[in-house]
Design an enzyme around this catalytic site. Structure first.
Site, PDB file in Angstrom:
ATOM      1  N   SER A 190       0.796  -1.216   0.000  1.00 61.12           N
ATOM      2  CA  SER A 190       0.000   0.000   0.000  1.00 61.12           C
ATOM      3  C   SER A 190       0.832   1.271   0.000  1.00 61.12           C
ATOM      4  CB  SER A 190      -0.955  -0.002   1.196  1.00 61.12           C
ATOM      5  OG  SER A 190      -0.248  -0.157   2.398  1.00 61.12           O
ATOM      6  N   HIS A 218      -5.432  -3.077  -2.862  1.00 59.65           N
ATOM      7  CA  HIS A 218      -5.052  -2.112  -3.914  1.00 59.65           C
ATOM      8  C   HIS A 218      -4.982  -2.717  -5.306  1.00 59.65           C
ATOM      9  CE1 HIS A 218      -4.329   0.980  -0.933  1.00 59.65           C
ATOM     10  NE2 HIS A 218      -3.793   0.029  -0.189  1.00 59.65           N
ATOM     11  N   LYS A 253     -12.015   1.212  -2.053  1.00 59.57           N
ATOM     12  CA  LYS A 253     -10.927   1.802  -2.856  1.00 59.57           C
ATOM     13  C   LYS A 253     -11.382   1.831  -4.313  1.00 59.57           C
ATOM     14  CE  LYS A 253      -7.774   1.124   0.817  1.00 59.57           C
ATOM     15  NZ  LYS A 253      -7.168   0.140   1.698  1.00 59.57           N
TER      16      LYS A 253
HETATM   17  C1  LIG Z   1      -7.183   0.043   3.188  1.00 56.57           C
HETATM   18  C2  LIG Z   1      -6.549  -1.231   3.504  1.00 56.57           C
HETATM   19  C3  LIG Z   1      -7.144  -2.130   4.388  1.00 56.57           C
HETATM   20  C4  LIG Z   1      -8.357  -1.789   5.205  1.00 56.57           C
HETATM   21  O1  LIG Z   1      -9.497  -1.724   4.442  1.00 56.57           O
HETATM   22  P1  LIG Z   1     -10.719  -0.806   4.954  1.00 56.57           P
HETATM   23  O2  LIG Z   1     -11.867  -1.264   4.161  1.00 56.57           O
HETATM   24  O3  LIG Z   1     -10.304   0.601   4.651  1.00 56.57           O
HETATM   25  O4  LIG Z   1     -10.859  -1.060   6.409  1.00 56.57           O
HETATM   26  C5  LIG Z   1      -6.563  -3.365   4.545  1.00 56.57           C
HETATM   27  N1  LIG Z   1      -5.432  -3.692   3.900  1.00 56.57           N
HETATM   28  C6  LIG Z   1      -4.811  -2.851   3.062  1.00 56.57           C
HETATM   29  C7  LIG Z   1      -3.562  -3.269   2.372  1.00 56.57           C
HETATM   30  C8  LIG Z   1      -5.344  -1.588   2.851  1.00 56.57           C
HETATM   31  O5  LIG Z   1      -4.732  -0.724   2.056  1.00 56.57           O
END
Ligand SMILES: *Cc1c(COP(=O)(O)O)cnc(C)c1O
Length: 399
Positions: A190, A218, A253
């Site tokens: 990330s 992602h 996302k």
């Molecule tokens: C954003 C993210 C999460 C958490 O997801 P949410 O739905 O925002 O709680 C978990 N793992 C990674 C790698 C992330 O980037």
């Protein structure tokens, strides 16, 4: 009934001294703060009355403001109201939630998928329900915080291997006598935007009889024709996903909504329904949100999103060829700046030019690797990407 005597308060109410000490703010240079966003218009965000060009959102395909998604949410509210009213095991599990799970399982090639209201909860669920004190967990050092939190909460022995280092991982696996092993990895990291060696990790899992949890927050929506990193790497065959793989994809996302799906073999998913505390003891996501998620999943598979994926990856290549080197396979481009102070001052200089690029500092990234984290979107134009590149040149930043 006798009245309860009121104890006189000696002084004006105050926090206990120990709590006042514990909540003393960190030094200014490392303090985090929230900016209040007053309006969002595609890639533009209004803050303090100023309209900024954002490179800060994980809305990689520009779906968060998509009419198909908001129409589905509005229709969903009309049908279901706003709240689910209960957890999934009581009465909160609606046909809207079920439709998402059924569609996702078919599209992603797994036996079963389970909908969560956030990725954080989803990772906690998988790890705490399926690992215990007798389990050894092997985790990439750059994994997302919630994978580490899940591992700690599970009570399993947590061993972290250097980023992407398959040889180090093999040594750790060889040295471990535990019959129960999990390997945990981000698919697209990330903060760096690089891809984990998923095929190699999977073959190590076969060799050492381990399970593999892939966090594809992602990659989902962006890679593999929208189906994510495993599809991108050809790891979802005609028979579907390998049963020893569990995949977590987030829906807040690239999918533009909120929540997450955990995909895997039917017995594994059923074990989460039966016993994952962060699944069982929380209210179901609003059914209208599930309606929006279904619309998003359908949208991700359409021709317009194929174009959007090509566009955001072209933006990433353009910025990477200037700033970060390496292959652009994901819409995350890190610009390493080293010290916290430098990262913050460059972010502020960009902000003065109307560009919002977040500075990411330890502990989110390793000490000494403070950086700008540029998130690109298909909703950006090439001219907007060039505007960022020109500003970085003016500030004499070249990655
Ligand atoms: C954003 C993210 C999460 C958490 O997801 P949410 O739905 O925002 O709680 C978990 N793992 C990674 C790698 C992330 O980037």
């Amino acid at each position: 009934m006798s009245a309860v005597p009121l104890h006189p308060v000696a002084a004006a109410p105050a926090l206990p001294v120990w709590m006042a000490a514990q909540t003393a703010p960190p030094p200014l240079a490392s303090r985090r703060h929230r900016r209040v966003v007053q309006a969002v218009d595609g890639v533009h965000l209004t803050v303090d009355g100023r309209r900024l060009l954002g490179f800060c959102s994980n809305d990689y395909l520009g779906l968060a403001g998509d009419p198909a998604l908001s129409d589905a949410a509005i229709r969903g509210i009309g049908r279901w109201g706003v709240g689910a009213g209960a957890s999934h095991l009581i009465s909160g599990h609606t046909s809207a939630h079920q439709a998402v799970e059924d569609h996702a399982a078919r599209w992603l090639g797994c036996e079963r998928a389970l909908l969560f209201s956030s990725g954080y909860l989803a990772n906690l669920a998988v790890i705490t329900a399926l690992a215990d004190r007798g389990t050894a967990i092997f985790a990439d050092r750059l994994n997302h915080a919630c994978l580490n939190d899940g591992a700690r909460l599970s009570g399993a022995r947590l061993k972290r291997y250097p980023h992407g280092d398959l040889l180090a991982l093999r040594r750790l696996l060889e040295a471990d006598a535990s019959p129960k092993k999990w390997v945990l990895t981000d698919a697209v990291f990330s903060m760096d935007g690089d891809l984990a060696p998923l095929a190699e990790l999977l073959s190590l899992c076969h060799e050492f009889d381990a399970m593999l949890l892939v966090d594809d927050a992602h990659g989902f929506g962006v890679l593999g024709d929208g189906r994510g990193s495993l599809a991108e790497l050809g790891l979802v065959g005609a028979e579907g996903l390998d049963p020893r793989v569990v995949v977590m994809v987030t829906l807040g996302k690239a999918a533009g909504v909120a929540g997450a799906l955990v995909c895997g073999a039917a017995p594994v998913i059923e074990a989460l329904v039966q016993g994952a505390r962060s699944y069982v003891y929380t209210t179901a996501a609003p059914p209208a949100l599930a309606e929006a998620v279904l619309a998003a999943l359908l949208r991700l598979a359409d021709a317009d999103c194929t174009m959007r994926r090509a566009r955001v990856l072209a933006h990433a290549r353009r910025l990477r060829s200037f700033a970060a080197g390496g292959l652009a396979i994901a819409p995350i481009v890190p610009i390493l700046l080293g010290s916290d102070a430098r990262a913050v001052s460059v972010a502020e200089a960009l902000l003065a030019r109307g560009l919002w690029v977040p500075a990411i500092r330890p502990p989110t990234v390793p000490a000494g690797t403070a950086r700008l984290r540029v998130s690109l979107s298909a909703a950006h134009t090439t001219e907007q990407v060039d505007q960022l590149i020109d500003a970085l040149k003016e500030l004499q930043i070249d990655g």
